[in-house]
Write a protein that holds these residues in place. Structure first.
Motif, short mmCIF file in Angstrom:
data_model
loop_
_atom_site.label_atom_id
_atom_site.label_comp_id
_atom_site.label_asym_id
_atom_site.label_seq_id
_atom_site.Cartn_x
_atom_site.Cartn_y
_atom_site.Cartn_z
N MET A 1 -10.61 -55.36 17.06
CA MET A 1 -11.97 -55.89 17.03
C MET A 1 -12.57 -55.70 15.65
SD MET A 1 -14.24 -53.06 19.08
CE MET A 1 -13.29 -53.33 20.55
N ASP A 2 -13.48 -56.60 15.29
CA ASP A 2 -14.15 -56.59 14.00
C ASP A 2 -15.37 -55.67 14.12
OD1 ASP A 2 -15.33 -57.13 11.57
OD2 ASP A 2 -16.08 -59.10 12.17
N VAL A 3 -15.37 -54.57 13.36
CA VAL A 3 -16.47 -53.60 13.42
C VAL A 3 -17.06 -53.44 12.03
CG1 VAL A 3 -17.11 -51.20 13.94
CG2 VAL A 3 -15.42 -52.38 15.36
N SER A 4 -18.37 -53.60 11.93
CA SER A 4 -19.01 -53.61 10.61
C SER A 4 -19.94 -52.43 10.34
CB SER A 4 -19.82 -54.91 10.45
OG SER A 4 -20.92 -54.90 11.37
N ASN A 5 -19.96 -51.42 11.16
CA ASN A 5 -20.81 -50.23 11.01
C ASN A 5 -22.21 -50.39 11.60
OD1 ASN A 5 -19.16 -50.27 8.16
ND2 ASN A 5 -19.27 -48.21 9.01
N GLY A 6 -22.69 -51.62 11.80
CA GLY A 6 -24.05 -51.82 12.30
C GLY A 6 -24.15 -51.59 13.80
N GLN A 7 -25.37 -51.72 14.32
CA GLN A 7 -25.61 -51.38 15.72
C GLN A 7 -24.87 -52.29 16.69
OE1 GLN A 7 -29.96 -52.02 15.67
NE2 GLN A 7 -29.66 -53.57 17.26
N ASP A 8 -24.75 -53.59 16.39
CA ASP A 8 -24.06 -54.49 17.30
C ASP A 8 -22.57 -54.14 17.40
OD1 ASP A 8 -26.47 -55.80 17.51
OD2 ASP A 8 -25.94 -57.41 16.12
N SER A 9 -21.95 -53.91 16.25
CA SER A 9 -20.53 -53.56 16.23
C SER A 9 -20.26 -52.22 16.88
CB SER A 9 -20.02 -53.53 14.78
OG SER A 9 -19.96 -54.81 14.23
N MET A 10 -21.12 -51.25 16.61
CA MET A 10 -20.91 -49.92 17.19
C MET A 10 -21.14 -49.95 18.70
SD MET A 10 -19.75 -48.35 14.69
CE MET A 10 -19.51 -46.78 15.54
N ALA A 11 -22.07 -50.79 19.16
CA ALA A 11 -22.27 -50.94 20.60
C ALA A 11 -21.03 -51.55 21.24
CB ALA A 11 -23.50 -51.81 20.88
N LEU A 12 -20.45 -52.57 20.60
CA LEU A 12 -19.21 -53.17 21.10
C LEU A 12 -18.11 -52.12 21.17
CD1 LEU A 12 -17.26 -55.49 21.82
CD2 LEU A 12 -17.06 -55.96 19.37
N TYR B 1 -11.20 -49.67 27.68
CA TYR B 1 -9.81 -49.95 27.31
C TYR B 1 -8.80 -49.08 28.04
CZ TYR B 1 -8.95 -46.00 24.04
OH TYR B 1 -8.74 -44.77 23.47
N LYS B 2 -9.16 -47.83 28.35
CA LYS B 2 -8.23 -47.00 29.11
C LYS B 2 -8.14 -47.48 30.56
CE LYS B 2 -8.69 -42.81 26.34
NZ LYS B 2 -9.11 -41.39 26.32
N GLN B 3 -9.29 -47.87 31.10
CA GLN B 3 -9.32 -48.35 32.48
C GLN B 3 -8.46 -49.60 32.66
OE1 GLN B 3 -13.30 -49.10 33.92
NE2 GLN B 3 -12.59 -50.33 35.64
N HIS B 4 -8.49 -50.48 31.66
CA HIS B 4 -7.75 -51.74 31.74
C HIS B 4 -6.42 -51.70 30.99
CE1 HIS B 4 -11.00 -53.96 33.72
NE2 HIS B 4 -11.84 -53.31 32.93
N GLN B 5 -6.09 -50.52 30.46
CA GLN B 5 -4.85 -50.32 29.72
C GLN B 5 -4.75 -51.25 28.51
OE1 GLN B 5 -1.82 -50.70 32.82
NE2 GLN B 5 -1.93 -48.51 33.24
N TRP B 6 -5.89 -51.44 27.83
CA TRP B 6 -5.88 -52.20 26.60
C TRP B 6 -5.42 -51.29 25.47
CZ3 TRP B 6 -11.65 -53.94 27.26
CH2 TRP B 6 -11.72 -54.90 28.27
N LYS B 7 -4.93 -51.89 24.39
CA LYS B 7 -4.69 -51.16 23.16
C LYS B 7 -5.75 -51.60 22.17
CE LYS B 7 -1.08 -49.60 20.03
NZ LYS B 7 0.35 -49.68 19.65
N LEU B 8 -6.54 -50.65 21.73
CA LEU B 8 -7.72 -50.96 20.93
C LEU B 8 -7.44 -50.73 19.44
CD1 LEU B 8 -10.64 -51.86 21.54
CD2 LEU B 8 -11.30 -49.45 21.51
N HIS B 9 -7.70 -51.76 18.64
CA HIS B 9 -7.55 -51.67 17.18
C HIS B 9 -8.91 -51.98 16.56
CE1 HIS B 9 -3.18 -51.96 17.85
NE2 HIS B 9 -3.45 -52.99 18.65
N VAL B 10 -9.27 -51.27 15.52
CA VAL B 10 -10.54 -51.50 14.82
C VAL B 10 -10.24 -52.04 13.42
CG1 VAL B 10 -12.62 -50.42 13.88
CG2 VAL B 10 -11.73 -49.69 16.10
N TRP B 11 -10.82 -53.19 13.11
CA TRP B 11 -10.68 -53.79 11.78
C TRP B 11 -12.05 -53.82 11.11
CZ3 TRP B 11 -12.85 -57.80 9.07
CH2 TRP B 11 -12.20 -58.19 7.89
N HIS B 12 -12.07 -53.45 9.82
CA HIS B 12 -13.33 -53.47 9.07
C HIS B 12 -13.11 -54.17 7.74
CE1 HIS B 12 -17.18 -52.14 7.42
NE2 HIS B 12 -16.53 -51.80 6.33
N GLY B 13 -13.98 -55.12 7.43
CA GLY B 13 -13.90 -55.82 6.16
C GLY B 13 -15.01 -55.37 5.22
N ASN B 14 -14.63 -54.91 4.05
CA ASN B 14 -15.60 -54.45 3.05
C ASN B 14 -15.83 -55.57 2.04
OD1 ASN B 14 -17.08 -53.17 1.09
ND2 ASN B 14 -15.55 -51.61 0.61
N HIS B 15 -17.02 -56.18 2.11
CA HIS B 15 -17.36 -57.26 1.17
C HIS B 15 -17.84 -56.72 -0.17
CE1 HIS B 15 -18.21 -59.74 5.03
NE2 HIS B 15 -16.97 -59.91 4.63
#
Length: 228
Positions: free
Chosen positions: A1-12, A20-34
């Motif tokens: 998932m795309d996470v940008s440090n702000g409140q919307d991304s951190m809420a996601l 993700y544990k309940q649904h057995q997802w594998k969670l990856h965090v991607w961050h782009g520094n502009h």
């Protein structure tokens, strides 16, 4: 998932962690520094540390300044990186766009001039590359929330947030819509933000139906051309 440090991304991120544990997802965090502000690298480092503490896989990329000179170029760079990373991981890409982003986008598209497709550009899900339906999918699970609700989620879950000063800069058209236009519209027509966001969703359904009808028509023509 795309996470940008702000409140919307951190809420996601906070909500995804509960699922993700309940649904057995594998969670990856991607961050782009502009690199648009002096604290950009510090925010990136802080997010990476936060992910390490929670045993979440983190991917950080820093843009060449010449490739992200404006919002459109920054968005193109971000989606290109997300597509590359998502393809490598064979993952669905999730972003933290909210109903607030949806209404702002619709107003911006109206002002610029657009067609039906442009008025419903923030869909719940679509191929990350618009003309590659079989490719990596882009999902926007936060469209049911307004920004004030994502702020409440962060407070309730005690999630860290890092403020991005560019979000207040009048140099960006979206910021002026958010801070100058929408408050006036809400004062004149209370609740209009929700109605604008809902209109975007309804237009998306109409556009999907029209596209499906076109595809069916083209398919019939193709069959007829091969069966004279």
């Amino acid at each position: 998932m795309d996470v940008s440090n702000g409140q919307d991304s951190m809420a996601l991120l906070g909500l995804a962690k509960d699922l993700y544990k309940q649904h057995q997802w594998k969670l990856h965090v991607w961050h782009g520094n502009h690199g648009w502000h002096n604290e950009a690298q510090r925010c990136c480092d802080a997010l990476e540390l936060c992910c390490q503490e929670q045993s979440l896989e983190f991917f950080g990329e820093t843009a060449d300044p010449t490739t992200v000179e404006c919002e459109a170029k920054a968005r193109a760079w971000t989606y290109h990186c997300l597509e590359t990373t998502g393809t490598r991981l064979q993952a669905v890409v999730a972003t933290a766009h909210t109903a607030t982003d949806r209404k702002e986008t619709l107003l911006l598209q109206l002002a610029r001039g657009t067609d039906l497709r442009g008025l419903c550009s923030l869909r719940e899900q679509r191929p990350i590359r618009k003309h590659a339906p079989g490719g990596i999918q882009l999902s926007r699970p936060m469209l049911i929330f307004e920004r004030k609700q994502t702020d409440s989620i962060c407070r309730e879950l005690k999630l860290p947030q890092w403020s991005d000063p560019t979000n207040a800069s009048p140099l960006f058209a979206r910021n002026r819509i958010r801070h100058e236009v929408m408050p006036v519209l809400e004062e004149l027509y209370r609740g209009c933000g929700g109605r604008i966001s809902n209109l975007n969703e309804r237009l998306s359904k109409i556009e999907e139906i029209q596209q499906e009808l076109i595809n069916q028509r083209l398919k019939k023509k193709h069959v007829r051309s091969h069966n004279p």
